[in-house]
Scaffold this active site. Structure first.
Site, PDB file in Angstrom:
ATOM      1  N   SER A  77       0.826  -1.198   0.000  1.00  0.00           N
ATOM      2  CA  SER A  77       0.000   0.000   0.000  1.00  0.00           C
ATOM      3  C   SER A  77       0.860   1.247   0.000  1.00  0.00           C
ATOM      4  O   SER A  77       2.016   1.236   0.409  1.00  0.00           O
ATOM      5  CB  SER A  77      -0.879   0.006   1.247  1.00  0.00           C
ATOM      6  OG  SER A  77      -0.044   0.158   2.379  1.00  0.00           O
ATOM      7  N   LYS A  78       0.231   2.293  -0.473  1.00  0.00           N
ATOM      8  CA  LYS A  78       0.868   3.602  -0.555  1.00  0.00           C
ATOM      9  C   LYS A  78       1.362   4.058   0.811  1.00  0.00           C
ATOM     10  O   LYS A  78       2.364   4.737   0.915  1.00  0.00           O
ATOM     11  CB  LYS A  78      -0.184   4.606  -1.017  1.00  0.00           C
ATOM     12  CG  LYS A  78       0.119   5.240  -2.343  1.00  0.00           C
ATOM     13  CD  LYS A  78      -0.937   6.271  -2.622  1.00  0.00           C
ATOM     14  CE  LYS A  78      -0.815   6.725  -4.048  1.00  0.00           C
ATOM     15  NZ  LYS A  78      -1.954   7.419  -4.549  1.00  0.00           N
ATOM     16  N   ARG A  79       0.598   3.686   1.833  1.00  0.00           N
ATOM     17  CA  ARG A  79       0.920   4.167   3.173  1.00  0.00           C
ATOM     18  C   ARG A  79       2.299   3.719   3.629  1.00  0.00           C
ATOM     19  O   ARG A  79       2.946   4.388   4.406  1.00  0.00           O
ATOM     20  CB  ARG A  79      -0.149   3.704   4.176  1.00  0.00           C
ATOM     21  CG  ARG A  79      -0.979   4.855   4.702  1.00  0.00           C
ATOM     22  CD  ARG A  79      -2.171   4.359   5.480  1.00  0.00           C
ATOM     23  NE  ARG A  79      -3.115   3.668   4.613  1.00  0.00           N
ATOM     24  CZ  ARG A  79      -3.611   2.472   4.864  1.00  0.00           C
ATOM     25  NH1 ARG A  79      -3.253   1.816   5.938  1.00  0.00           N
ATOM     26  NH2 ARG A  79      -4.466   1.918   4.036  1.00  0.00           N
TER      27      ARG A  79
END
Ligand code: GLU
Length: 482
Positions: A253-255
């Site tokens: 994920s981007k996070r």
């Protein structure tokens, strides 16, 4: 044997996800390995997700990575158009055929009814599924509703209790029970097809032999298999690639880091390294080799050697590969990169000779992991120091330093034409001996004066590259400024 034709079929979301890059790469490798064709198809039928410039970004990212497609937008291979938004009539026609054969049906249910149904199912802990309410409408009822322009969708008529079985090259036999599959919407109320319908029709019409895509599509595949069967079409071979995971094993994920190819590009990663890295996300050749060039990947790649368990995205490995690839780049490549980076930089007003730039590259190659970093780490090759590192000043700039450096500059000035970096060494060593000090007492402040920094290539390399005149003038400046 059937011609090998594979496709990368992204929905343009604005950027190319590294997972998408891996899918594209595996398709590309498979095509090249088997003398097949690699096709780019843009799946842009979801109007609500339209993003300005997304297709251009995608095509640019593919171009940058070097995955050239054989057919696709602006590269017609006789199977176009390659934008699904330009194929709407085709989907309508096939949807009508499905309805005619009762393999699909009109559904006029209002959003309110659907929500109530879902809530009801939820309260009973049942899987949310359409209840085939509209399947029992008579021809007359359907006609009346169509005439009254009641909004409708077209749904796939999933048979109730059957097993859908298909083979996946990576997972072998895969089986789904139709009882768990919802009557998928095929045509939405805006008249656009959903992914499932358009994807199957296009894979068939584009004569795709192998569907190689991410694992997230595995649960859609039984719907596709049913569609192929309803149409009476040959089913392509499937290969579902393992999920990409964060180091903590959650879905990438981007996070937890960058996911867009563009981000890695902007950070100075090379396409060779990024492709090498994503190639290993779920595949290996059966040995522990990790460094690959594209031609070796093409030679070694096979879908049978793709794993079925998730692949962890390990940024350390990417960094390592990036460095490895970088250090093996041919000089000419490094030189042209440096020139183009310089042209876009604040140092674009001077004309540097190839010879000068090559010396810089040679002295910095072991200290950086991208050409961009050369400029960041050693701006002093392109400008006089604008400041001097405080820590080094405190440590190396002593009260006697100005006098020592002035004397050193005088002796440098007496040197003839410099032909070797060691030409600078002699006067420095002599001065140190005369003053009975360690050479470090001269070398550290000298480096600071000439570069403004405390680290970099060997000091004699530094002086040699910068040249006698600049060395002397920079000493003069530093003595005044510090
Ligand atoms: N449009 C789908 C995507 O965005 C394609 C999936 C497939 O390859 O079938 O990934």
């Amino acid at each position: 044997m059937k011609n090998i034709r594979v496709r990368f079929a992204p929905s343009p979301t604005g950027y190319l996800h590294v997972g998408g890059l891996r899918t594209a790469l595996y398709n590309y490798l498979f095509a090249k390995r088997n003398n097949g064709k690699f096709i780019l198809r843009i799946e842009d039928t979801d109007q609500s997700r339209y993003v300005e410039g997304a297709v251009e970004n995608l095509i640019n990212a593919l171009k940058w990575s070097g995955l050239e497609f054989d057919e696709g937008p602006e590269k017609d291979g006789g199977f176009g158009p390659y934008f699904q938004s330009q194929r709407l009539d085709i989907y309508k026609k096939y949807a009508a055929d499905l309805v005619k054969n009762k393999n699909a049906y009109y559904c006029f249910c209002s959003p309110e009814r659907l929500t109530a149904l879902r809530d009801e199912q939820k309260s009973q802990n049942l899987q949310a599924k359409y209840d085939k309410h509209c399947l029992s409408l008579s021809e007359t009822e359907i006609k009346e509703k169509l005439d009254a322009r009641i909004p409708y969708v077209i749904r796939l008529n999933i048979p109730s209790f059957e097993k859908v079985v298909f083979n996946d090259i990576i997972r072998n036999r895969v089986e789904f029970d139709t009882a768990t599959i919802d009557d998928q919407v095929l045509i939405k109320s805006d008249g656009f097809p959903t992914y499932h319908l358009a994807n199957v029709i296009d894979d068939h019409l584009m004569d795709i032999s192998h569907v190689i895509r991410g694992e997230e599509w595995l649960s859609s595949t039984p719907k596709h298999v049913l569609l192929y069967n309803f149409f009476g079409w040959e089913i392509p071979q499937f290969a579902h690639l393992p999920l990409l995971l964060n180091p903590d094993k959650t879905k990438l994920s981007k996070r937890q880091g960058d996911v867009a190819v563009e981000d890695y590009r902007a950070k100075g990663y090379s396409p060779e390294a990024l492709l090498n890295f994503v190639a290993l996300l779920g595949w290996n050749a059966g040995d522990d080799k990790e460094f690959y060039y594209m031609d070796e990947l093409i030679e070694k790649f096979s879908l049978e050697r793709v794993n079925n368990s998730g692949a962890v995205f390990d940024i350390q490995k990417l960094n390592w590969l990036n460095t490895e690839h970088f250090r093996k780049l041919p000089k000419e490549n490094l030189l042209s990169q440096l020139k183009s980076i310089l042209a876009d930089s604040e140092f674009n007003d001077a004309n540097y000779s190839d010879e000068y730039l090559l010396l810089i590259i040679e002295s910095m190659i072991e200290r950086v992991t991208s050409v961009k970093e050369i400029l960041e780490k050693s701006p002093y090759f392109f400008t006089d120091p604008l400041s001097y590192e405080e820590e080094s000043k405190a440590k190396n700039w002593k009260p006697e330093t100005p006098e020592l450096l002035n004397e050193l500059a005088k002796r440098f000035a007496l040197l003839g034409k410099i032909t070797d970096k060691h030409d600078f060494e002699k006067p420095l060593k002599e001065l140190a001996a005369e003053k009975e000090i360690g050479a470090g007492k001269l070398i550290h402040p000298l480096r600071l004066a000439v570069s403004g920094m405390s680290t970099g290539p060997g000091v004699y390399d530094l002086l040699y590259i910068i040249g006698k005149e600049k060395t002397i003038s920079r000493i003069g400046k530093a003595v005044k400024a510090i």
